[in-house]
Design a protein around this motif. Structure first.
Motif, PDB file in Angstrom:
ATOM      1  N   UNK A 199       2.547   3.098   8.741  1.00  0.00           N
ATOM      2  CA  UNK A 199       2.049   2.122   8.740  1.00  0.00           C
ATOM      3  C   UNK A 199       2.938   0.466   9.928  1.00  0.00           C
ATOM      4  N   UNK A 200       4.252   1.092  10.266  1.00  0.00           N
ATOM      5  CA  UNK A 200       4.817   0.660  11.470  1.00  0.00           C
ATOM      6  C   UNK A 200       4.466   1.152  13.172  1.00  0.00           C
ATOM      7  N   UNK A 201       3.306   1.858  12.695  1.00  0.00           N
ATOM      8  CA  UNK A 201       2.518   1.416  14.501  1.00  0.00           C
ATOM      9  C   UNK A 201       1.667   0.499  14.764  1.00  0.00           C
ATOM     10  N   UNK A 202       1.339  -0.143  13.499  1.00  0.00           N
ATOM     11  CA  UNK A 202       0.795  -1.458  14.142  1.00  0.00           C
ATOM     12  C   UNK A 202       1.779  -2.385  14.663  1.00  0.00           C
ATOM     13  N   UNK A 203       3.021  -2.464  14.223  1.00  0.00           N
ATOM     14  CA  UNK A 203       3.736  -3.447  13.764  1.00  0.00           C
ATOM     15  C   UNK A 203       4.879  -2.718  15.573  1.00  0.00           C
ATOM     16  N   UNK A 204       4.926  -1.761  15.848  1.00  0.00           N
ATOM     17  CA  UNK A 204       5.300  -1.235  16.643  1.00  0.00           C
ATOM     18  C   UNK A 204       4.272  -1.929  18.322  1.00  0.00           C
ATOM     19  N   UNK A 205       3.273  -1.305  17.991  1.00  0.00           N
ATOM     20  CA  UNK A 205       1.943  -2.431  18.897  1.00  0.00           C
ATOM     21  C   UNK A 205       1.856  -3.851  18.916  1.00  0.00           C
ATOM     22  N   UNK A 206       2.325  -4.060  18.175  1.00  0.00           N
ATOM     23  CA  UNK A 206       2.361  -5.931  18.752  1.00  0.00           C
ATOM     24  C   UNK A 206       3.004  -6.950  18.771  1.00  0.00           C
ATOM     25  N   UNK A 207       4.315  -5.781  18.422  1.00  0.00           N
ATOM     26  CA  UNK A 207       5.775  -6.352  19.290  1.00  0.00           C
ATOM     27  C   UNK A 207       5.230  -6.006  20.923  1.00  0.00           C
ATOM     28  N   UNK A 208       5.369  -4.879  21.364  1.00  0.00           N
ATOM     29  CA  UNK A 208       5.132  -4.446  22.360  1.00  0.00           C
ATOM     30  C   UNK A 208       3.689  -5.676  23.274  1.00  0.00           C
ATOM     31  N   UNK A 209       2.838  -6.629  22.736  1.00  0.00           N
ATOM     32  CA  UNK A 209       1.630  -7.356  23.031  1.00  0.00           C
ATOM     33  C   UNK A 209       2.140  -8.667  22.720  1.00  0.00           C
ATOM     34  N   UNK A 228       8.136  -0.372   4.096  1.00  0.00           N
ATOM     35  CA  UNK A 228       8.764   0.418   3.233  1.00  0.00           C
ATOM     36  C   UNK A 228       7.226   1.004   2.429  1.00  0.00           C
ATOM     37  N   UNK A 229       7.194   1.884   2.025  1.00  0.00           N
ATOM     38  CA  UNK A 229       6.175   2.468   0.471  1.00  0.00           C
ATOM     39  C   UNK A 229       6.184   3.721   0.534  1.00  0.00           C
ATOM     40  N   UNK A 230       5.787   4.669  -0.207  1.00  0.00           N
ATOM     41  CA  UNK A 230       6.463   5.583  -1.222  1.00  0.00           C
ATOM     42  C   UNK A 230       7.035   7.044  -0.490  1.00  0.00           C
ATOM     43  N   UNK A 231       5.904   7.435   0.662  1.00  0.00           N
ATOM     44  CA  UNK A 231       6.847   8.286   1.763  1.00  0.00           C
ATOM     45  C   UNK A 231       7.008   7.681   2.442  1.00  0.00           C
ATOM     46  N   UNK A 232       7.780   8.741   3.789  1.00  0.00           N
ATOM     47  CA  UNK A 232       8.231   8.228   4.468  1.00  0.00           C
ATOM     48  C   UNK A 232       7.003   8.441   5.637  1.00  0.00           C
ATOM     49  N   UNK A 233       6.280   9.457   5.625  1.00  0.00           N
ATOM     50  CA  UNK A 233       5.390   9.902   6.421  1.00  0.00           C
ATOM     51  C   UNK A 233       4.345   8.070   6.308  1.00  0.00           C
ATOM     52  N   UNK A 248      10.816   3.408   5.945  1.00  0.00           N
ATOM     53  CA  UNK A 248      11.113   4.202   5.107  1.00  0.00           C
ATOM     54  C   UNK A 248      10.776   4.130   3.816  1.00  0.00           C
ATOM     55  N   UNK A 249      11.285   5.513   3.093  1.00  0.00           N
ATOM     56  CA  UNK A 249      10.956   4.956   1.516  1.00  0.00           C
ATOM     57  C   UNK A 249      12.504   4.675   0.649  1.00  0.00           C
ATOM     58  N   UNK A 250      11.810   3.929  -0.782  1.00  0.00           N
ATOM     59  CA  UNK A 250      12.444   2.823  -1.097  1.00  0.00           C
ATOM     60  C   UNK A 250      13.890   3.266  -1.013  1.00  0.00           C
ATOM     61  N   UNK A 251      14.024   4.967  -1.293  1.00  0.00           N
ATOM     62  CA  UNK A 251      15.140   5.429  -1.388  1.00  0.00           C
ATOM     63  C   UNK A 251      15.851   5.230   0.091  1.00  0.00           C
ATOM     64  N   UNK A 252      15.696   5.643   0.983  1.00  0.00           N
ATOM     65  CA  UNK A 252      15.877   5.129   2.340  1.00  0.00           C
ATOM     66  C   UNK A 252      16.134   4.079   2.946  1.00  0.00           C
ATOM     67  N   UNK A 253      15.359   2.928   2.878  1.00  0.00           N
ATOM     68  CA  UNK A 253      15.963   1.946   2.910  1.00  0.00           C
ATOM     69  C   UNK A 253      16.753   0.931   2.555  1.00  0.00           C
ATOM     70  N   UNK A 254      17.183   1.796   0.772  1.00  0.00           N
ATOM     71  CA  UNK A 254      17.913   0.796  -0.003  1.00  0.00           C
ATOM     72  C   UNK A 254      18.905   1.126   0.652  1.00  0.00           C
ATOM     73  N   UNK A 255      19.308   2.939   1.175  1.00  0.00           N
ATOM     74  CA  UNK A 255      20.407   2.794   2.025  1.00  0.00           C
ATOM     75  C   UNK A 255      20.706   2.457   3.246  1.00  0.00           C
ATOM     76  N   UNK A 256      20.248   2.409   3.898  1.00  0.00           N
ATOM     77  CA  UNK A 256      20.325   1.570   5.066  1.00  0.00           C
ATOM     78  C   UNK A 256      20.518   0.221   4.998  1.00  0.00           C
TER      79      UNK A 256
END
Length: 330
Positions: free
Chosen positions: A237-247, A227-232, A285-293
């Motif tokens: 940030x997520x790419x570091x976790x994406x690559x970690x999971x692949x590894x 979760x971050x202030x903006x979706x972008x 995503x953003x706090x609003x998007x994460x809350x909804x999901x």
């Protein structure tokens, strides 16, 4: 809604296991301050980028430096161990930190065949013994070993007024059914495999049988959240976790890379497809998007508690996820 934390004490590139453990403790203290319900630590072996090999020891360290939040394992790999010794470890923890200890157990072999044999001291233990091991563990925890049991005269000490809260961690309906039949609380690992999650939770609720320690069904679901202030920024940030999971999946170096290095990792078509597939295990995503999901997942799973895991590179941005979530739910 209740929020809790699962932390794997991952090691970031350029850092050490010592730093990882200090960050785990800092996250636990923050989680308590923010009102999270429980804080669990994981068990992994023979993995370069994950420091948490002994949850029992880490639990004691965290519990000694917090005061109210429940501390537990997510989870002890019971097939490799003696139920009696696991019971003793957690009864001791319960005695030291009354009404604060969770004992989460899993059926995982703990790693490669060689790693598992190293854990069992070359004893080839059958994974099919897991249901029997759970029964034995419950017997030692509750002092309810039947007279017909070969070790009915063996008691797990120390004696305490309470007992650790017992959870079974599962990713299929089979694990859910076992948890229900044994009368334990159940954690579904959405962050591992979101497939058949509804079936698992329904199986648990429909087949639950009360036990000495738990009279009604109790569940939570563990999910990756970024979760971050903006979706972008959340996506960056997520790419570091994406690559970690692949590894992790490929058995490669599992230290978490900074975002700029993760972005430079060369990916083939299969890698890119796998990243898309793994994103189904995450809420980003953003706090609003994460809350909804998360609310959608709450309604889907019919649970009131989520365990949040975040394995991204920047520790301050990791803490930010938990702070933003607390603002939305706690």
């Amino acid at each position: 809604m209740k929020l809790s934390v699962l932390d794997q004490s991952v090691i970031r590139k350029g850092e050490t296991a010592s730093i990882s453990f200090m960050q785990t403790l800092e996250l636990a203290k923050l989680s308590e301050e923010l009102g999270y319900t429980r804080f669990w630590v994981a068990e992994h072996h023979n993995t370069s980028g994950i420091a948490g090999t002994s949850p029992e020891i880490l639990i004691s360290h965290i519990a000694a430096n917090t005061s109210t939040i429940r501390i537990g394992s997510g989870g002890v790999l019971l097939p490799q161990y003696s139920p009696y010794k696991v019971a003793e470890n957690f009864k001791l923890l319960e005695t030291l930190y009354p009404n604060r200890i969770d004992l989460g157990i899993g059926r995982s072999p703990g790693g490669s065949p060689a790693t598992r044999l190293a854990l069992t001291d070359s004893l080839r233990k059958s994974m099919n013994e897991f249901p029997r091991q759970i029964s034995d563990l419950q017997g030692y925890l509750d002092d309810s070993i039947p007279d017909s049991h070969p070790y009915h005269n063996v008691k797990a000490y120390p004696v305490s007024d309470g007992s650790p809260e017992l959870w079974i961690l599962g990713v299929t309906h089979r694990g859910a059914r076992l948890s229900a039949e044994k009368g334990t609380a159940f954690t579904f690992g959405h962050f591992i495999n979101p497939e058949n999650g509804m079936r698992a939770m329904e199986t648990y609720r429909e087949n639950f049988q009360p036990s000495i320690s738990l009279k009604t069904p109790k569940t939570n679901v563990c999910i990756f959240v970024i979760c971050a202030p903006t979706q972008e920024r959340a996506e960056e940030i997520a790419i570091s976790q994406d690559i970690w999971l692949l590894s992790v999946e490929k058995g490669l170096d599992t230290h978490i890379l900074p975002v700029h290095e993760a972005n430079n990792v060369k990916l083939n078509k299969k890698d890119k497809e796998r990243i898309v597939e793994n994103r189904r295990r995450m809420v980003i995503g953003t706090p609003k998007k994460v809350r909804e999901e998360i609310i959608q997942l709450r309604d889907y799973y019919k649970t009131e508690e989520f365990m949040i895991i975040n394995n991204t590179y920047d520790f301050q941005e990791k803490l930010q996820t938990y702070k933003l979530l607390a603002e939305q739910f706690l």
